[in-house]
Design an enzyme around this catalytic site. Sequence first.
Site, PDB file in Angstrom:
ATOM      1  N   HIS A   1      46.874  42.540  41.945  1.00 52.17           N
ATOM      2  CA  HIS A   1      46.091  42.720  43.169  1.00 52.17           C
ATOM      3  C   HIS A   1      46.485  41.688  44.224  1.00 52.17           C
ATOM      4  CE1 HIS A   1      42.263  43.568  45.436  1.00 52.17           C
ATOM      5  NE2 HIS A   1      42.524  42.342  45.857  1.00 52.17           N
ATOM      6  N   GLU A   2      46.451  40.409  43.844  1.00 55.04           N
ATOM      7  CA  GLU A   2      46.746  39.363  44.823  1.00 55.04           C
ATOM      8  C   GLU A   2      48.194  39.456  45.305  1.00 55.04           C
ATOM      9  OE1 GLU A   2      44.505  37.816  46.301  1.00 55.04           O
ATOM     10  OE2 GLU A   2      42.899  38.262  44.885  1.00 55.04           O
TER      11      GLU A   2
ATOM     12  N   HIS B   1      48.530  41.660  48.202  1.00 56.31           N
ATOM     13  CA  HIS B   1      48.246  41.029  49.501  1.00 56.31           C
ATOM     14  C   HIS B   1      49.470  40.259  49.987  1.00 56.31           C
ATOM     15  CE1 HIS B   1      44.053  42.069  49.676  1.00 56.31           C
ATOM     16  NE2 HIS B   1      43.704  41.363  48.614  1.00 56.31           N
TER      17      HIS B   1
ATOM     18  N   GLU C   1      41.379  45.537  51.812  1.00 57.17           N
ATOM     19  CA  GLU C   1      41.539  45.560  50.361  1.00 57.17           C
ATOM     20  C   GLU C   1      42.279  46.798  49.857  1.00 57.17           C
ATOM     21  OE1 GLU C   1      41.035  43.197  48.220  1.00 57.17           O
ATOM     22  OE2 GLU C   1      40.308  41.882  49.797  1.00 57.17           O
TER      23      GLU C   1
ATOM     24  N   TYR D   1      33.866  47.528  50.142  1.00 59.01           N
ATOM     25  CA  TYR D   1      34.616  47.597  48.890  1.00 59.01           C
ATOM     26  C   TYR D   1      34.802  49.043  48.436  1.00 59.01           C
ATOM     27  CZ  TYR D   1      36.214  46.586  44.228  1.00 59.01           C
ATOM     28  OH  TYR D   1      36.979  46.548  43.092  1.00 59.01           O
TER      29      TYR D   1
END
Length: 676
Positions: A473-474, A477, A502, A600
Amino acid sequence: MKPPAACAGDAPDTAAPCSVGNYLRWDLSAQQIGELTVELIEQTKRVYDQVGSQKFEDVSYESTLKALADVEVSYTVQRNILDFPQHVSPSKDIRMASTEADKKLSEFDVEMSMRQDVYQRIVWLQEKIQKDSLRPEALRYLERLIKLGRRNGLHLPEDTQQKIKSIKKKLSLLCIDFNKNLNEDTTFLPLTREELGGLPEDFLNSLEKAGDDKLKVTLKYPHYFPLLKKCHVPETRRKVEEAFNCRCKQENCAILRELVTLRAQKSSLLGFSTHADYVLEMNMAKSSQVVATFLDELAQKLKPLGEQERAVILELKKAECEKRGLDFDGRINAWDMRYYMNQVEETRYSVDQNLLKEYFPMQVVTKGLLSIYQELLGLTFDLEESATVWHEDVKLYSVRDSASGKVIGKFYLDLYPREGKYGHAACFGLQPGCLRHDGTRQIAIAAMVANFTKPTPDAPSLLQHDEVETYFHEFGHVMHQLCSQAEFAMFSGTHVERDFVEAPSQMLENWVWEKEPLLRMSQHYKSGSTIPQELLEKLIKSRQANTGLFNLRQIVLAKVDQALHTQTAADPAEEYARLCQEILGVPATPGGYDAQYYGYLWSEVYSMDMFHTRFKQEGILNGKQVGMDYRSCILRPGGSQDASVMLKLFLGREPKQDAFLLSKGLQVDSSEPAAC
Ligand SMILES: [Zn+2]
């Protein structure tokens, strides 16, 4: 499906020569950080003074927009050099100096955002300039600056501006108090080992003694969550849940009421009918009406699933009550929810996480993850062996576009915990990928900071599956930061709508729930064998556990948040109780989310649509075209286009909720014709 047409609005960067400079430095002393902060503020202020003091007839694109954009590029880089060390520096002095710098710079940011003289010159420019003489992104920049100015009330009379300023100050003090109250809460419950039945021995041994055979249970997460999940004494769970929900009730409910009232006042002075509308103006969901419809529809669709799941856990409760000789009250209480949801996970979807993690040694995961991202996005990563970094654990990679060989950016990986380091996992943008004052392109640089277990000579770092998910996930980004090719720093990287930011990373989480990528990121740390088929299948199936109840609870929290910020008279506690009953039948705990909590779920809908509509069809590992389309349609524009426009280009149609609902295990009526 035919691939969508090439993305419109390509930045004129293909011609722009690229500067591969890394302007960051990590060798400053605490004293230098202090001095450079003052210097940076002076230099930047000088530019604002110049822009704000020019005669109106001298106002031009160069003398306002370009001057502000140029100073923003250098300011952003310098600011990150000064304020990033507070999160990662091994030296306490440097961390403190950096925190201090951040405070000063934040104050300065607010001051510059309130410059009416600058705002008036931009408005003048907007009225005077021929719109078609500006490139689309420059026009967007102009409009954005005016919008931000209006959101600060710079178009209003002096006395109204003063009122807004004083409300803002009060708001920030109240927020600080609210969080301080929660952080400093020292409530604990003294409980006996008997009352803590069901909790593992190592948990009990970690608790402080409270005298006469009792143990101290605090209301902090590391105590609260395990207890609510594992303690088989309902009365204990009830006590803890109630105490948890009453933390700082008196002080914080009063603060929350005041916060909500002040936010409504401020928004009304700025011309918005509610605070939610003020916040949502900058998001994909433009108004509270859109959010309300979104949440209501979703709740409606998820309700049958939630009911099925509630029936299952009620059966579990009945069986448990019989087994333990307890009265069965025929309903699920707040304090039963996590306990029985956990039972569902352990019985129906049992995955031996300790066995599983033996297949995820850090080195194998990292190697697999980096290779998947390189193939997916057409990139090549090279480790820079002798790079200057802030700690010996940190690695720096440069990133090239594989087709052209051009360097597009660099990223730092800082993966292991150490004293004083930022405690969560996050991606920090450090150098924005945008045009510099001379028209050359500045490469983007970002850092991923996380806290995975550090390997030792006799024990390797083994990741839990949810850590692999966090890693993926990170890193998503990081790729968003690096692949964006905006002209303006303001639109670089992840500077997109807050309810979209997100979505790209949420989409990439799907890779850790699919067989092929999982096999590429795993290998037993001792035997070198692959994950057994059965374990892999159990893991993938476990994604469906409790999705109905989990998502309905998200909806409840989002609706409480919206209610508080649309109706000024709403009482937090009452509103919460009402919605819990209506949607979930069970209460949970609200947070202070400023009308953003729905985001979210909102972005997950888009992430699932992108994944199922394109990647799942065209290939999650070898779909060359879809990977490049994703890079050019979704990542490359950064915030220089509206997310809805990017999504439509990538999907080839308007976004839909179907994929999200399917991923939660719901049937979707697909009577409408397939897209494209
Ligand atoms: Zn994220």
